[in-house]
Write an enzyme that holds these catalytic residues in place. Structure first.
Site, short mmCIF file in Angstrom:
data_model
loop_
_atom_site.label_atom_id
_atom_site.label_comp_id
_atom_site.label_asym_id
_atom_site.label_seq_id
_atom_site.Cartn_x
_atom_site.Cartn_y
_atom_site.Cartn_z
N GLU A 1 16.27 4.12 -14.63
CA GLU A 1 17.30 4.88 -15.37
C GLU A 1 17.04 4.98 -16.87
O GLU A 1 17.93 4.73 -17.69
CB GLU A 1 18.68 4.24 -15.14
CG GLU A 1 19.06 4.13 -13.66
CD GLU A 1 20.44 3.52 -13.44
OE1 GLU A 1 21.07 3.07 -14.41
OE2 GLU A 1 20.90 3.52 -12.28
N GLU B 1 18.30 4.27 -2.92
CA GLU B 1 19.60 3.57 -2.93
C GLU B 1 20.67 4.42 -2.26
O GLU B 1 21.75 4.64 -2.81
CB GLU B 1 20.01 3.27 -4.39
CG GLU B 1 18.94 2.51 -5.17
CD GLU B 1 19.34 2.18 -6.61
OE1 GLU B 1 20.52 2.32 -6.98
OE2 GLU B 1 18.44 1.77 -7.38
C1 XIL Z 1 24.19 -2.30 -8.57
C2 XIL Z 1 24.52 -3.38 -7.57
O1 XIL Z 1 24.71 -2.77 -6.34
C3 XIL Z 1 25.75 -4.12 -8.00
O2 XIL Z 1 25.98 -5.23 -7.14
C4 XIL Z 1 25.61 -4.60 -9.43
O3 XIL Z 1 26.81 -5.19 -9.84
C5 XIL Z 1 25.24 -3.47 -10.35
O4 XIL Z 1 24.08 -2.84 -9.86
N1 XIL Z 1 21.57 1.85 -9.72
C6 XIL Z 1 20.68 0.84 -9.52
C7 XIL Z 1 21.13 -0.39 -8.84
O5 XIL Z 1 19.49 1.00 -9.79
O6 XIL Z 1 20.43 -1.53 -9.30
C8 XIL Z 1 22.59 -0.61 -9.00
O7 XIL Z 1 22.97 -1.72 -8.23
C9 XIL Z 1 23.35 0.62 -8.60
C10 XIL Z 1 22.97 1.77 -9.47
#
Ligand code: XIL
Length: 457
Positions: free
Chosen positions: A261, A369
């Protein structure tokens, strides 16, 4: 006397009635017809069952009702007061997994008994051949985001092992989980317990491991955030961190999200997200981080990972500017599209064209994701069949886009959590949602079946 003789005549008549309730040919003619007693249904299948009942003495014709309503307000076609000259009848052409009710009456010479008891029967449930996501997806890994705390749980464990052949640590391999501080000599203090747990589990279960994520602006330990050394010292700390983490898992972790990101939302073609790394290391920090990772492990696959990549065209442009630079330096292997999406957006066509931006550059594609929100406007308090179906359609689209990628560029499609109530979406957005493939009871949702169907069409 007269009265008495009338009484005697009546009495004789009643005695005659009682004695003649069954005539010589065995047919009841004078008594009220007894009600038959219905048996439980037998030979129940997906679409039929056998109804049967006990004989009523002297009766060889029965009338059968079959209904899908216990009140018999409606009847299954052909089964309203149906004549059956037998003690059983097979009812067919029924729906699977549906409840039916039947009852019978005895019939004789225009007279009919009352109803028997009512029998309820439920036809069998269509069971699709047992399958698993990882078995359906023959040319790519099916991944799951995992927390160390859940891997000891039998139920999670069973599904992880049955369905998935790749693991991403949901949080355990992020910097805040591993880097606990900087000591007074300027050395990094590590805690490997969480990350080791994930890696050991994956290794023991023969799963691919995707490392996530070395550099992310939302996982910076306080000591690093507040680090008051020079920019060069900061850079050196980052180099050490990346080197130590990648080296520790060399030969075990198969791929890393090196930077996560890094580009701002709705960016113009030059806009980086404002982060500590950008501030301290300059615009080529991404390239540096990839290089440190590459130096530590020549074989591990290195990914850039980001969200909204399937529809935000400015962001696409900005990200691919960075990626093209990484390609020139020969330090990148793939691109991760997070795929935190909604059931009604983005459309399949834009997911498809965005994916081609990766494959046309010859890089690996990771849908890294996946979760599919259905309640982004907070208008629902329950997950309805309609929502389940929309979500299924979107999952099916995503998986079919992925499956259509030429095999050489496929890597993994990772789901961001196992069951709905584990999802980060709920705390993140503060309203109820059901974004994943399994429900709170670990049951497969329509979305799961959408995944499977996409691979079988
Ligand atoms: C999220 C997790 O799912 C949560 O448990 C944590 O509190 C915050 O991060 N993009 C990403 C992930 O790359 O690492 C994130 O994961 C969600 C958004």
């Amino acid at each position: 006397m007269k009265k008495k003789s009338i009484y005697i005549v009546i009495n004789i008549f009643l005695t005659f009635l009682a004695s003649c309730s069954t005539s010589s040919n065995g047919i009841q003619i004078l008594k009220e017809l007894s009600n038959p007693v219905a048996n439980d249904a037998m030979a129940v299948t997906l679409n039929s069952f056998n109804a049967s009942w006990q004989p009523v003495e002297g009766i060889n014709e029965y009338r059968l009702d079959v209904s899908s309503a216990s009140s018999f307000s409606t009847f299954i076609e052909g089964y309203e007061n149906t004549i059956v000259k037998d003690l059983q009848k097979t009812i067919s052409n029924l729906k699977s997994n549906t409840s039916y009710y039947y009852r019978v009456r005895a019939y004789l010479d225009g007279r009919i008994s009352s109803n028997s008891n009512t029998i309820k029967v439920t036809t069998d449930t269509e069971s699709l051949p047992e399958t698993a996501l990882k078995l359906e997806a023959t040319n790519f890994f099916v991944g799951i985001a995992v927390n160390p705390i859940r891997i000891g749980n039998t139920k999670y464990n069973e599904i992880y092992q049955r369905e998935f052949n790749s693991i991403t640590a949901e949080n355990a391999m992020k910097m805040r989980s591993i880097l606990k501080g900087i000591d007074s000599n300027g050395s990094l203090i590590y805690d490997w317990s969480q990350s080791d747990a994930i890696v050991d589990y994956a290794e023991a279960n023969d799963m691919n491991i995707h490392g996530h994520a070395l550099i992310w602006h939302r996982s910076i330990p306080d000591d690093l955030q507040n680090f008051n050394g020079t920019d060069e010292e900061f850079r050196a700390l980052i180099e050490t961190y990346i080197t130590d983490v990648v080296s520790r898992y060399k030969g075990k972790v198969d791929s890393w999200d090196v930077v996560n990101e890094a580009i701002a939302d709705n960016s113009t073609s030059t806009t980086f997200r404002q982060t500590l790394f950008l501030e301290r290391m300059g615009e080529d920090y991404i390239k540096k981080c990839f290089q440190y990772a590459r130096n530590a492990d020549a074989d591990v696959k290195l990914f850039y990972n980001d969200y909204n990549m399937t529809f935000d065209q400015d962001k696409q442009q900005a990200v691919f500017n960075v990626i093209d630079d990484l390609i020139l330096d020969n330090v990148i292997d793939g691109v991760g599209y997070q795929m935190h999406i909604n059931s009604d957006f983005p459309p399949k066509s834009s997911i498809q064209s965005a994916t081609e931006l990766i494959t046309q550059r010859g890089l690996l594609v990771h849908f890294s994701e996946l979760d599919v929100r259905t309640n982004q406007n907070n208008s629902f308090s329950q997950f309805t069949d309609t929502m389940a179906l929309r979500q299924k359609i979107k999952v099916k689209e995503v998986v079919s886009v992925y499956n259509d990628i030429p095999n050489a560029y496929k890597y993994a499609l990772t789901i961001w959590g196992l069951k709905d109530d584990d999802s980060w979406i709920i705390p993140e957005y503060g309203n109820m949602d059901w974004p994943l493939l399994f429900d709170n009871q670990f049951m497969k949702k329509e979305a799961y079946h959408g995944f499977v169907e996409a691979l079988n069409n």
